[in-house]
Design a protein around this motif. Sequence first.
Motif, mmCIF file in Angstrom:
data_model
loop_
_atom_site.group_PDB
_atom_site.id
_atom_site.type_symbol
_atom_site.label_atom_id
_atom_site.label_comp_id
_atom_site.label_asym_id
_atom_site.label_seq_id
_atom_site.Cartn_x
_atom_site.Cartn_y
_atom_site.Cartn_z
ATOM 1 N N LEU A 48 66.829 24.794 78.925
ATOM 2 C CA LEU A 48 65.404 24.486 79.215
ATOM 3 C C LEU A 48 64.789 23.427 78.475
ATOM 4 N N VAL A 49 64.050 22.285 78.986
ATOM 5 C CA VAL A 49 63.355 21.567 77.997
ATOM 6 C C VAL A 49 62.036 22.028 78.325
ATOM 7 N N PRO A 50 61.370 22.607 77.179
ATOM 8 C CA PRO A 50 60.020 23.207 77.096
ATOM 9 C C PRO A 50 58.913 22.253 77.471
ATOM 10 N N GLY A 51 57.672 22.805 77.929
ATOM 11 C CA GLY A 51 56.654 21.934 77.943
ATOM 12 C C GLY A 51 55.619 22.471 77.162
ATOM 13 N N THR A 52 54.689 21.377 76.411
ATOM 14 C CA THR A 52 53.574 21.954 75.571
ATOM 15 C C THR A 52 52.748 20.666 75.751
ATOM 16 N N PHE A 53 51.443 20.817 75.056
ATOM 17 C CA PHE A 53 50.455 19.783 74.849
ATOM 18 C C PHE A 53 51.145 18.833 74.212
ATOM 19 N N GLU A 54 52.048 18.819 73.806
ATOM 20 C CA GLU A 54 52.798 17.504 73.342
ATOM 21 C C GLU A 54 52.942 16.390 74.398
ATOM 22 N N LEU A 55 53.118 16.987 75.565
ATOM 23 C CA LEU A 55 53.348 15.999 76.496
ATOM 24 C C LEU A 55 52.260 14.990 76.778
ATOM 25 N N GLU A 56 50.814 15.608 76.571
ATOM 26 C CA GLU A 56 49.941 14.646 76.497
ATOM 27 C C GLU A 56 49.839 13.346 75.556
ATOM 28 N N ILE A 57 50.792 13.431 74.613
ATOM 29 C CA ILE A 57 50.904 12.437 73.578
ATOM 30 C C ILE A 57 51.391 11.236 74.461
ATOM 31 N N PHE A 58 52.457 11.675 75.149
ATOM 32 C CA PHE A 58 53.336 10.625 75.836
ATOM 33 C C PHE A 58 52.229 9.949 76.955
ATOM 34 N N GLU A 59 51.560 10.611 77.624
ATOM 35 C CA GLU A 59 50.349 10.083 78.569
ATOM 36 C C GLU A 59 49.419 9.204 77.806
ATOM 37 N N ARG A 60 48.833 9.498 76.816
ATOM 38 C CA ARG A 60 48.073 8.939 76.108
ATOM 39 C C ARG A 60 48.592 7.427 75.608
ATOM 40 N N SER A 92 51.323 5.868 76.936
ATOM 41 C CA SER A 92 51.671 5.144 78.089
ATOM 42 C C SER A 92 50.336 4.528 78.517
ATOM 43 N N THR A 93 49.186 5.516 78.658
ATOM 44 C CA THR A 93 48.014 4.824 79.189
ATOM 45 C C THR A 93 47.667 3.639 78.249
ATOM 46 N N LYS A 94 47.715 3.827 76.790
ATOM 47 C CA LYS A 94 47.199 2.637 75.812
ATOM 48 C C LYS A 94 48.187 1.727 76.097
ATOM 49 N N ARG A 95 49.200 1.866 76.361
ATOM 50 C CA ARG A 95 50.198 0.828 76.513
ATOM 51 C C ARG A 95 49.974 -0.142 77.820
ATOM 52 N N PHE A 96 49.714 0.953 78.922
ATOM 53 C CA PHE A 96 49.334 0.446 80.181
ATOM 54 C C PHE A 96 47.992 -0.619 80.062
ATOM 55 N N ASP A 97 47.110 -0.213 79.236
ATOM 56 C CA ASP A 97 46.036 -1.168 78.822
ATOM 57 C C ASP A 97 46.024 -2.342 78.181
ATOM 58 N N ASN A 98 46.837 -2.056 77.426
ATOM 59 C CA ASN A 98 46.891 -3.254 76.254
ATOM 60 C C ASN A 98 48.201 -4.116 76.259
ATOM 61 N N GLU A 99 49.349 -3.750 76.653
ATOM 62 C CA GLU A 99 50.461 -4.388 76.646
ATOM 63 C C GLU A 99 51.106 -4.559 78.098
ATOM 64 N N ASP A 100 50.459 -4.551 78.988
ATOM 65 C CA ASP A 100 50.578 -4.664 80.419
ATOM 66 C C ASP A 100 51.932 -3.985 81.045
ATOM 67 N N LEU A 101 51.910 -2.496 80.290
ATOM 68 C CA LEU A 101 52.828 -1.514 80.678
ATOM 69 C C LEU A 101 52.570 -1.219 82.227
ATOM 70 N N ARG A 159 50.676 17.334 85.960
ATOM 71 C CA ARG A 159 49.729 16.629 86.733
ATOM 72 C C ARG A 159 49.604 15.234 86.087
ATOM 73 N N GLY A 160 50.538 14.865 84.838
ATOM 74 C CA GLY A 160 50.416 13.655 84.265
ATOM 75 C C GLY A 160 50.814 12.588 85.246
ATOM 76 N N GLY A 161 50.404 11.467 85.268
ATOM 77 C CA GLY A 161 50.829 10.183 86.078
ATOM 78 C C GLY A 161 52.166 9.536 85.629
ATOM 79 N N PHE A 162 52.284 9.301 84.304
ATOM 80 C CA PHE A 162 53.558 8.475 83.857
ATOM 81 C C PHE A 162 54.652 9.352 83.953
ATOM 82 N N LEU A 163 54.514 10.770 83.362
ATOM 83 C CA LEU A 163 55.651 11.721 83.470
ATOM 84 C C LEU A 163 56.093 11.930 84.887
#
Length: 407
Positions: free
Chosen positions: A196-208, A210-219, A248-252
């Motif tokens: 198993l690869v567990p899931g925690t709130f840590e996954l929201e860090i990746f979403e945040r 990714s969103t930041k890079r999406f907005d600022n770095e044309d990701l 529910r995360g978009g990038f994940l």
Amino acid sequence: METTSERIERRINELWDRLRERGAPDFRDRDDRTLRSFSLGEVAEILGVSGSYLRQLSIDGLGPTPGLGTAGRRSYTLRQINELRAYLASARPKEALKFCPRRREGEKLQIISVASGSASTTTSYYLAQGLALQGYRVLAIDLDPKGSLSKMFGYYFPDIGCPDHPTTMYGALRYDDDRVSMSSVIRPTHFDGLDLVPGTFELEIFERESTKRFDNEDLRHPDASIRMVDALKEVEQGYDVVVIHCGRGGFLTAGAYEAATGVLVTVRPQWPEIKSMGLSLYRFSHLVSLIEKAGRSVNYDFTKYLVTGHDPRDVSQQEAVALLRDWLGDDLLTATVWESDAIRQAWMKNRSLYELSAGEVGRSAYEQAMETLNSTNAEVMDLIAEVWGRPPMYVSRASRTAGKASS
């Protein structure tokens, strides 16, 4: 005077005390669970051989030595069942695929993404465990920041995670130099052959991030999702099937859909639920279209739909299932997972029915629920067999088992 935080904590403690009185586990307890042993009859059913044959093997000292209970009743751990598989595959080479279904050279890793929806957590849980019981090497990945699948496996993370010591897919996907290997975020479970690869709130860090890079770095979504593909390539030699529980995360979720070789969509046979599934399919289509626009084709071996929480006596549900069959045709799995008190009771104990014996939830309800679960898993395993160019065998075996249970 009691502070607000103390009052909330007191309420939590009271709640868990009452749930424990009803047999539910407490997340405050250390969950070092082990898997029960399986009776000789259960092992015979799992392997598709007769109980008398297994008994004779034991008498002759062939294969692993089973445990002996009261009245000399034999039982096997899951590890011993897998040892039996290896022995039988060697002793009966013409039936090697039956006993040891692990993928052979040239057969690609099967990655099944279970779309977020009705009973998607339970579906991922039973599919991963069912595959492991049949001898597949399975990796389950929880992409839910709430860790719903992880909790069912006994992994509890009350904190939000530490970016410096990642425990989830975030560690293998992150954008900085602290990115870790895929193998370092994989944890063993109490099922032999199932990690198993567990899931925690840590996954929201990746979403945040990714969103930041999406907005600022044309990701774009595809730039993030390809990271999931690359991470899984690191460990593909160690597994036959990967089951991804989408959150529910978009990038994940985009990553789960790009990495997938097959997608499983769950739906309850109720009109509001069907409508909700229809809307979620728009999101599915949108994420896939973004990957395609990036120049990477998405070709699934299968996209299947599964009816869960089905009450076959309910007239409105009969009509809903009929509509789904007319609409989806062969894309809708033949088997449905019935609404079951046994499944609910197992959930309350934070276990699956595979982990419990019939006496713990009621034999009749247990057998009926197991019949629907095994039939569903059998269809998925036959889909995998078809992709690998093998003849189907699991649905027919499940049908024979169901007949024995009914009689």
